[in-house]
Design a protein around this motif. Sequence first.
Motif, PDB file in Angstrom:
ATOM      1  N   SER A 188      55.192  48.640  64.259  1.00  0.00           N
ATOM      2  CA  SER A 188      55.508  47.352  64.870  1.00  0.00           C
ATOM      3  C   SER A 188      54.334  46.873  65.719  1.00  0.00           C
ATOM      4  O   SER A 188      53.931  47.541  66.677  1.00  0.00           O
ATOM      5  N   GLU A 190      54.398  44.391  67.742  1.00  0.00           N
ATOM      6  CA  GLU A 190      54.925  44.107  69.082  1.00  0.00           C
ATOM      7  C   GLU A 190      54.949  45.368  69.941  1.00  0.00           C
ATOM      8  O   GLU A 190      54.581  45.348  71.118  1.00  0.00           O
ATOM      9  N   ARG A 193      51.380  46.353  70.961  1.00  0.00           N
ATOM     10  CA  ARG A 193      50.890  45.483  72.043  1.00  0.00           C
ATOM     11  C   ARG A 193      51.526  45.883  73.377  1.00  0.00           C
ATOM     12  O   ARG A 193      50.872  45.861  74.433  1.00  0.00           O
ATOM     13  N   THR A 194      52.809  46.249  73.324  1.00  0.00           N
ATOM     14  CA  THR A 194      53.508  46.650  74.550  1.00  0.00           C
ATOM     15  C   THR A 194      52.893  47.907  75.138  1.00  0.00           C
ATOM     16  O   THR A 194      52.690  47.996  76.357  1.00  0.00           O
TER      17      THR A 194
END
Length: 456
Positions: A188, A190, A193-194
Amino acid sequence: MEPRNFLRFLFFPLTLGILVLFFTWLTFTHAPPSAVELLDCATNSPWCTSKNRIQHQPPNQPVTPKSTRLRDHTLDTPHHPLDPLTVQEIRKIRTLLSSHALFRASPYSLHTVELEEPEKSLVIGWKKGDPLPPRKATVVARARGASHVLTVDLSTEEVTVHQTGKHSGYPMMTVEDMTTATVVPLTSAEFNRTIVGRGVNLTDLACLPISLGWFGKAEEGRRLIKVQCYSMKDTVNFYMRPIEGLTVTVDLDTKQVVKISDKGKTIPIPKASNTDYRFSTMEQNRVMDILNPISLEQPKGPSFVIEDDHLVKWANWEFHLKPDARAGVIISRAKIRDPDSGELRNVMYKGLASELFVPYMDPTDAWYFKTYMDAGEYGFGLEAMPLDPLNDCPRNAYYMDGVFAAADGTPYVRSNMVCVFESYGGDIAWRHAESPITGMDVSIYDPSGHVNNNIN
C-alpha cells in the motif's frame, strides 16, 4: 513417588525441558525455494529452512552438544494409537484431498491436519503388539471462501466432509497467513507514506499479525487481521519502539489492505537507548558476574528411556509424549507402577496447554482488539523453533522433532522442537529470541553462571 511429585517433575522440569519457544513472525521476503526444497518443505513458506525440513541424515540420539543430528522421517511408522501423523500419512492425506471435489477446482489451504484420536476405551485397552486402530486424520481447511471440517480415513481412503453449520470465527492461522499479513501492508502506497511520515525507514520496519477476528458489521464474512508495526532501528528489542496508534486491517483471503487507522501521529516513537536486553550489551560490573559456571553431569547417562520415539519411561512412571501443531506438547497415558502390586495405575489420560488468553482490556482504537488466543490463533507448535543443545537443553537430553503439514498439505519438520531431560525442581530454563525478524543473535544470562550465546 506421590502424584504431586510426579506432576512437579512433569510440568516443571519436563515442560521446561520440553520447551516450545513462543511465536516469532517473519517480515522479510525470501528467495524462491529450489526444486529439491519443494519436495520436502512448505511451498512458499519462509519457515522452510535448513532446520525445518524433511531431513536426510540417519538418526543418532541423543544429540551431541555441538551438533543437532538431523533425522530422516520419511520412513517413520506409527507404533502407538496416539502417535502423531507420519510424513507418509500426511503425503497420503494431501493426495486424497487434492483429488476431492471440494479442493480440486479451487485454491485451498489446510489449517489443521492432525491425528483423529481413537475412542478412549480403544486406547486404554490397546497393548503393545496389538494391531493399531484405524488411522484417521482431522482436517480443517479453507476452500471456496468457507471453512470446512473433514475426516480422512487412511485405511479406506474415504474423505468425509462434516456439516459445520453457521458459526463465527476462523481456524488457526497458517504460517503462510502470518507471513502474508506482515507483507501486505507494504503493498500500500498510503501505508508506506505513513511510515516515512512517522520518521521510520522502511528497511527498519517490523510488522506483526496481531489478532484475527471480526471487527464490525461492515466486515462480516471476511477473514480479517489487524497488523501493527515497530521500528527496529538501533535495537534488537523492537517491542520497545512501537509506532503507536497505527493499525492496518488486512484481508487474508484477498491479500489486500482494507483499512489504515492512524490516530497516533502525535505520539513519539520511544528512543532505542537502554532497550537491548542481551547480556552482551549489559554492564559487566554486577554481582552476578562473581558466579562461576556450573556444569551438571550424569556419568551414567539419563535415568529415563524413550521407546518407539514417543513412550517415555522414568523411574516407576511412563507416559506418551508427542509434539502438536496447536498445543505444542501433549502428554498422554501417564501411569505409575504400584510398588505393592507391580501393576501400572492410570494417573492422567491426556494433558496439554489448551490455551493462553491475553486480553489487554484497553478500549482505545489501537488496543481494543488485542485479545490473543496464543494456541488457537497461532499454534504453540507452529511457532516452535529448534532447541539448541547446552543452551536450551543440558547434556543427555533426548530431542524430538515435530512433523506437521503446511498450508498446501506438504509435510515438513520442526527439528528439535522438544527435548526431554532430568533436572531439579526450581531450575531456570528460558530464553527469548526474535530471529528471524531481526536476524540478530540473542544472548541470555543464566543464573547458573552459563551465558547462552549465538542463539538464533
